[in-house]
Motif scaffolding. Structure first.
Motif, PDB file in Angstrom:
ATOM      1  N   LYS A   9       0.828  -1.198   0.000  1.00 21.16           N
ATOM      2  CA  LYS A   9       0.000   0.000   0.000  1.00 21.16           C
ATOM      3  C   LYS A   9       0.870   1.260   0.000  1.00 21.16           C
ATOM      4  O   LYS A   9       1.720   1.431   0.870  1.00 21.16           O
ATOM      5  N   PRO A  10       0.660   2.177  -0.973  1.00 22.67           N
ATOM      6  CA  PRO A  10       1.512   3.362  -1.073  1.00 22.67           C
ATOM      7  C   PRO A  10       1.565   4.209   0.191  1.00 22.67           C
ATOM      8  O   PRO A  10       2.634   4.668   0.596  1.00 22.67           O
ATOM      9  N   ILE A  14       4.991   5.049   2.090  1.00 24.57           N
ATOM     10  CA  ILE A  14       5.494   6.422   2.181  1.00 24.57           C
ATOM     11  C   ILE A  14       5.800   6.779   3.625  1.00 24.57           C
ATOM     12  O   ILE A  14       6.843   7.370   3.942  1.00 24.57           O
ATOM     13  N   TRP A  15       4.900   6.420   4.525  1.00 17.28           N
ATOM     14  CA  TRP A  15       5.092   6.734   5.941  1.00 17.28           C
ATOM     15  C   TRP A  15       6.317   6.026   6.501  1.00 17.28           C
ATOM     16  O   TRP A  15       7.170   6.645   7.149  1.00 17.28           O
ATOM     17  N   ARG A  16       6.422   4.712   6.231  1.00 19.00           N
ATOM     18  CA  ARG A  16       7.558   3.942   6.763  1.00 19.00           C
ATOM     19  C   ARG A  16       8.871   4.395   6.151  1.00 19.00           C
ATOM     20  O   ARG A  16       9.912   4.385   6.819  1.00 19.00           O
ATOM     21  N   PHE A  17       8.839   4.790   4.884  1.00 18.98           N
ATOM     22  CA  PHE A  17      10.065   5.167   4.203  1.00 18.98           C
ATOM     23  C   PHE A  17      10.512   6.580   4.581  1.00 18.98           C
ATOM     24  O   PHE A  17      11.701   6.828   4.802  1.00 18.98           O
ATOM     25  N   CYS A  18       9.566   7.505   4.662  1.00 20.95           N
ATOM     26  CA  CYS A  18       9.909   8.914   4.901  1.00 20.95           C
ATOM     27  C   CYS A  18      10.166   9.243   6.367  1.00 20.95           C
ATOM     28  O   CYS A  18      10.934  10.162   6.663  1.00 20.95           O
ATOM     29  N   GLY A 315       0.656   7.736  -3.734  1.00 17.30           N
ATOM     30  CA  GLY A 315       1.798   8.090  -2.893  1.00 17.30           C
ATOM     31  C   GLY A 315       1.933   9.591  -2.725  1.00 17.30           C
ATOM     32  O   GLY A 315       2.236  10.077  -1.628  1.00 17.30           O
ATOM     33  N   ARG A 316       1.704  10.343  -3.819  1.00 11.57           N
ATOM     34  CA  ARG A 316       1.779  11.805  -3.749  1.00 11.57           C
ATOM     35  C   ARG A 316       0.760  12.359  -2.755  1.00 11.57           C
ATOM     36  O   ARG A 316       1.067  13.232  -1.940  1.00 11.57           O
ATOM     37  N   LEU A 321      -0.430  14.678   2.705  1.00 16.58           N
ATOM     38  CA  LEU A 321      -1.130  14.590   3.994  1.00 16.58           C
ATOM     39  C   LEU A 321      -0.140  14.544   5.156  1.00 16.58           C
ATOM     40  O   LEU A 321      -0.270  15.299   6.133  1.00 16.58           O
ATOM     41  N   PHE A 322       0.843  13.664   5.059  1.00 16.03           N
ATOM     42  CA  PHE A 322       1.815  13.524   6.132  1.00 16.03           C
ATOM     43  C   PHE A 322       2.655  14.794   6.284  1.00 16.03           C
ATOM     44  O   PHE A 322       2.935  15.255   7.405  1.00 16.03           O
TER      45      PHE A 322
END
Length: 447
Positions: A9-10, A14-18, A315-316, A321-322
């Motif tokens: 899931k994007p 994204i959250w785990r990566f960023c 993902g964008r 949002l984050f």
């Protein structure tokens, strides 16, 4: 550990990566803040202004390092996303060889051109020698700084954001410890701050290179036909197609900041010191949010190579949002504790310096929400190779901040410089949103 960002899931990816990149950037910026904090509290307001002025020049070097790192990261991400591990290794060795040659030339130019650069930004005479002292030592350390950023960028490009975060954290902690040791214990002044940066960056670069060599050793046996390829002009050209526009983009930003610094300096060392303190805190926030730029660059490049444009849009949106949420939290904290934060740097500073710093905070910080959106969109554009759009948005942003700054300063004094920032940020954000939407629709129509 390397991770494939074309699966799962994007939003969770994204959250785990960023997130590790975000915390790593915060810790890294702490040592940048410590340079000014130590200078302001333990050397004096003049030293703070000196480091602040030299910092505007070092941002030009950072712009070059960032551009090269992004060029390498995008190409490595493309090869990694397409499953071409042999060319991943060739890309890395090509980048390291090219960067070493470039850095040696840049170091020579920087050492002999330091006086001219400091005069360009109209460095006040009472801080000129201290600024030069700091800048010369920083310039000598350009090679380890470049190599460190490139290697950590390669780790991120292969889906590993934790290793860069760990390295940034350790090197930053070492830098802070050396700042305190050299300045407070050994009383080396501004030169001690520069030596701390040089030593920590060199150690981090050496360890990162060793780890990278061990990490990519597994690729040696994947394709015997490319086993001995250490350098590729085709891959270098592809990296330059990304790196040059990104570098130009960052140079536009840094050059604009130099002009802004010159505008600030025209109001005297008090306003310059207040700006030096507030801009450090501002850059810490922006650099931390840039984790979503780097994350979306890697995510977009990998998924573009895997021909999965729908994942890029998801993902964008998740990155926006984050990023907005974290940007709002930072802005709120800065506004609530602005006096305490500025006093970290201006313990014995003048009332003029404190007033300038607080004015900057109150005018600029609420617009972090716009910057957060722009950062996520810019990372998406960079990963997709939309460099023209990035350059247009950046040029408009910095031109408005610089041009309006001079215009508004003639009307309202130094406060006019701060007012110009939201003008550029809001306009740049709108352009980035429009460009990103147009690019994503084009990809989705093809696939």
């Amino acid at each position: 550990m390397n991770n494939d960002l074309t699966k799962d899931k994007p939003s969770s990816l994204i959250w785990r990566f960023c997130l590790p990149l975000f915390f790593g950037a915060i810790v890294q910026q702490l040592y940048v803040l410590m340079d000014s904090l130590v200078a302001g509290r333990y050397v004096g307001e003049t030293a703070l202004a000196a480091v602040g002025n030299a910092y505007q020049v070092t941002m030009l070097y950072q712009a070059l390092a960032f551009g090269i790192t992004m060029g390498v990261s995008v190409v490595v991400s493309r090869r990694f996303g397409a499953g071409n591990r042999a060319e991943v290794r060739t890309t890395i060795s090509t980048a390291l060889i090219s960067a070493t040659v470039f850095c040696l030339l840049l170091t020579c130019l920087g050492v002999f051109g330091s006086d001219a650069l400091l005069r360009l930004i109209r460095t006040p005479q009472d801080v000129f020698l201290l600024s030069k002292q700091y800048l010369l030592l920083y310039t000598v350390g350009l090679l380890p700084m470049f190599l460190n950023q490139i290697v950590l960028g390669v780790f991120a490009a292969m889906g590993d954001s934790k290793t860069p975060s760990v390295f940034l954290s350790i090197s930053s902690i070492v830098n802070i410890a050396l700042d305190l040791l050299f300045v407070i214990r050994f009383r080396l002044g501004v030169s001690g701050i520069a030596w701390a940066t040089l030593i920590s960056q060199t150690g981090s670069a050496l360890l990162a290179l060793i780890l990278l060599k061990n990490r990519i050793r597994i690729y040696h046996h994947l394709d015997k036909t490319t086993e001995k390829r250490r350098f590729s002009f085709l891959l270098l050209r592809e990296m330059l197609q990304i790196a040059l526009p990104v570098t130009f983009q960052q140079m536009i930003i840094s050059s604009g900041n130099v002009l802004i610094q010159a505008n600030v300096n025209s109001f005297g060392s008090g306003v310059s010191a207040g700006y030096a303190a507030s801009i450090k805190l501002n850059n810490m926030a922006i650099s931390a949010l840039m984790a979503f730029d780097k994350g979306m660059s890697v995510f977009s490049a990998q998924n573009s190579s895997a021909k999965k444009p729908e994942r890029i849009r998801n993902g964008r949106n998740a990155a926006i949002l984050f990023s907005v949420g974290l940007g709002a939290a930072i802005a709120t904290a800065y506004l609530l504790f602005q006096t305490d934060l500025l006093q970290l740097f201006l313990r014995s500073g003048s009332a003029e310096a404190m007033q300038a710093g607080m004015q900057f905070f109150r005018i600029v910080m609420p617009f972090y929400l716009f910057v957060a959106v722009k950062i996520a969109c810019d990372g998406t554009l960079r990963g997709l190779g939309a460099m023209r759009e990035l350059l247009i948005g950046t040029f408009v942003d910095i031109s408005l901040r610089g041009g309006c700054g001079f215009l508004f300063a003639s009307l309202w004094g130094s406060i006019g410089i701060w007012v110009s920032w939201p003008v550029g940020w809001v306009t740049g954000t709108v352009l980035s949103l429009v460009f990103t939407e147009r690019k994503l629709r084009g990809l989705e129509s093809i696939h």
